[in-house]
Design an enzyme around this catalytic site. Structure first.
Site, short mmCIF file in Angstrom:
data_model
loop_
_atom_site.label_atom_id
_atom_site.label_comp_id
_atom_site.label_asym_id
_atom_site.label_seq_id
_atom_site.Cartn_x
_atom_site.Cartn_y
_atom_site.Cartn_z
CE LYS A 147 -4.42 -1.23 1.89
NZ LYS A 147 -5.41 -1.61 2.73
CE LYS A 167 -6.04 -7.13 -1.78
NZ LYS A 167 -6.40 -7.26 -0.43
CE LYS A 169 -13.50 -2.71 -0.63
NZ LYS A 169 -13.56 -1.79 1.47
P1 TYM Z 1 -10.88 -5.85 3.63
O1 TYM Z 1 -12.47 -4.70 4.68
O2 TYM Z 1 -10.22 -5.29 3.23
O3 TYM Z 1 -12.06 -7.25 3.33
C1 TYM Z 1 -12.96 -7.38 4.15
C2 TYM Z 1 -12.84 -8.86 3.66
O4 TYM Z 1 -12.49 -9.61 2.49
C3 TYM Z 1 -11.84 -9.95 1.66
N1 TYM Z 1 -11.03 -10.07 0.65
C4 TYM Z 1 -10.72 -11.27 0.28
N2 TYM Z 1 -11.07 -12.28 0.14
C5 TYM Z 1 -10.56 -13.30 -0.78
N3 TYM Z 1 -10.62 -12.35 -2.50
C6 TYM Z 1 -10.28 -11.36 -2.45
N4 TYM Z 1 -9.80 -10.74 -3.55
C7 TYM Z 1 -10.64 -10.40 -1.34
N5 TYM Z 1 -10.59 -8.85 -0.50
C8 TYM Z 1 -10.55 -8.72 0.26
C9 TYM Z 1 -10.39 -10.08 2.76
O5 TYM Z 1 -9.85 -11.00 3.35
C10 TYM Z 1 -11.81 -9.73 3.97
O6 TYM Z 1 -11.52 -10.73 5.23
N6 TYM Z 1 -7.56 -5.31 7.86
C11 TYM Z 1 -9.14 -6.17 7.66
C12 TYM Z 1 -10.15 -5.18 8.27
C13 TYM Z 1 -10.90 -6.09 9.97
C14 TYM Z 1 -10.74 -6.91 10.24
C15 TYM Z 1 -10.40 -6.71 11.85
C16 TYM Z 1 -10.58 -8.78 9.79
C17 TYM Z 1 -10.01 -4.82 10.50
N7 TYM Z 1 -10.01 -5.77 12.46
C18 TYM Z 1 -10.45 -8.39 12.81
C19 TYM Z 1 -10.83 -9.55 10.55
C20 TYM Z 1 -10.51 -9.10 12.19
C21 TYM Z 1 -9.50 -4.74 5.72
O7 TYM Z 1 -8.75 -4.90 5.60
O8 TYM Z 1 -10.39 -6.38 5.45
#
Ligand code: TYM
Length: 340
Positions: free
Chosen positions: A118, A201, A204
């Site tokens: 990032k 992957k 967004k």
């Molecule tokens: P975030 O908001 O980027 O994504 C939310 C969830 O979607 C999954 N994900 C994917 N899975 C499969 N293929 C993809 N291309 C793909 N893109 C996103 C992510 O793995 C995620 O599960 N840091 C985390 C949010 C977070 C969190 C937490 C998660 C904050 N605190 C505590 C679990 C526990 C995040 O940025 O997810």
């Protein structure tokens, strides 16, 4: 050493309100939250404090939060069974995060590949929050003593960091305060890839809108994006071995299998040797079938932001009840509390 048998099973996961959710978020994470709420006490969190590690327009943040809450509910998360809440409304996440900042080591954070991706060449100019982000994520998990964390594969390293923090905290303070959080990563859809490049992957932040299917896309948009998805000139191969070098084909078959809850190999057997156009034609129907009811429900729900805000507020009060107790215990263990 940590042992989870002393702790009730509890699920926690979070999704960032950074503007629109895509098929990767759904298949890799949200879809898997739904059956967990039947078995475990579950908390699903809209992580706005994570979102603001990069600039978010204040006027738009609330509707983005509501959109994530709507996606949770439209996908089948029942706010009566699970706690659906908003991270920033439970200040204990931040209070514990500071303590965990003092437990986590610089070297551990320096290894986080997502920060490197990032920040890129702009490392000196990104927010400090983006660097310490995984510590806040560990806090999200630990403030509820969560034992199970369903996520996509891109969050695996952050989960490993959370486990390191749990272990060091329990060791440093010689008390089994926190359970060891177990990641739940669905192999079948752990990493949904871009429709334009099967080695990246679905995300967004990709500049091409054709790289991702959004949960709010119309049937027509879904159809166009799948039709335009990158494929090979040759038909699908006849063996799984040959498929190994075909990331775009693998991705389309993965999406198919995950939407249908089918075994990947069975889906492959059905399409082996066939033209991509045949696979794409069926995939369009399958994705539309899966997403259109969710999209329609999301549109309905987001037209009533008051309702969504109420759910998030009431969930946050429920979450706070658990978080307050855990924080008190942590303050006691660390020596921060007055004795009366
Ligand atoms: P975030 O908001 O980027 O994504 C939310 C969830 O979607 C999954 N994900 C994917 N899975 C499969 N293929 C993809 N291309 C793909 N893109 C996103 C992510 O793995 C995620 O599960 N840091 C985390 C949010 C977070 C969190 C937490 C998660 C904050 N605190 C505590 C679990 C526990 C995040 O940025 O997810």
């Amino acid at each position: 050493m940590s042992s989870n048998k002393d702790f009730p099973r509890r699920v926690l996961s979070g999704v960032q309100p950074t503007g629109g959710l895509h098929l990767g978020n759904y298949l890799g994470a949200i879809k898997n939250f739904v059956p967990l709420q039947e078995k475990f006490q579950s908390l699903f969190c809209v992580v706005d404090l994570h979102a603001i590690t990069v600039w978010q327009e204040p006027k738009e943040l609330m509707s983005k939060k509501c959109e994530v809450a709507a996606a949770f509910i439209a996908s089948g998360i029942d706010p009566k069974k699970s706690i659906v809440f908003n991270q920033s409304q439970v200040a204990e996440h931040l209070q514990l995060a500071w303590i965990l900042n003092c437990v986590a080591r610089m070297g551990w954070l320096n290894r986080m590949t997502q920060f490197k991706d990032k920040a890129g060449k702009n490392k000196e100019n990104v927010s400090v929050g983006l660097f310490t982000y995984p510590v806040l994520m560990a806090s999200d998990i630990m403030i509820y003593k969560a034992t199970h964390v369903p996520v996509g594969e891109d969050q695996k390293q952050h989960l490993e960091l959370a486990r390191d923090i749990v272990q060091k905290f329990n060791n440093d303070f010689k008390k089994n305060v926190f359970p060891m959080p177990e990641p739940i990563i669905m192999k079948s859809a752990a990493r949904i890839m871009s429709l334009r490049d099967g080695t990246k992957k679905m995300s967004k932040s990709d500049i091409s809108e054709y790289s991702r299917i959004m949960l709010t896309d119309s049937d027509d948009e879904i159809s166009k994006k799948i039709k335009k998805a990158k494929t090979d000139a040759m038909p699908l191969p006849n063996s799984l071995k040959e498929l190994e070098n075909m990331p775009e084909a693998t991705n389309l078959l993965t999406i198919y299998a995950a939407c249908e809850d089918e075994n990947f190999e069975l889906v492959f057997n059905r399409y082996q040797g066939k033209n991509f156009s045949e696979l794409k034609k069926d995939l369009i129907d399958i994705v539309i079938n899966k997403l259109s009811p969710i999209r329609d429900e999301m549109i309905k729900l987001t037209s009533d932001e008051d309702y969504l805000q109420k759910i998030l507020q009431s969930g946050s009060l429920d979450a706070k009840k658990i978080a307050t107790e855990v924080l008190k215990e942590v303050y006691d263990v660390v020596g921060l509390n007055f004795s009366s």
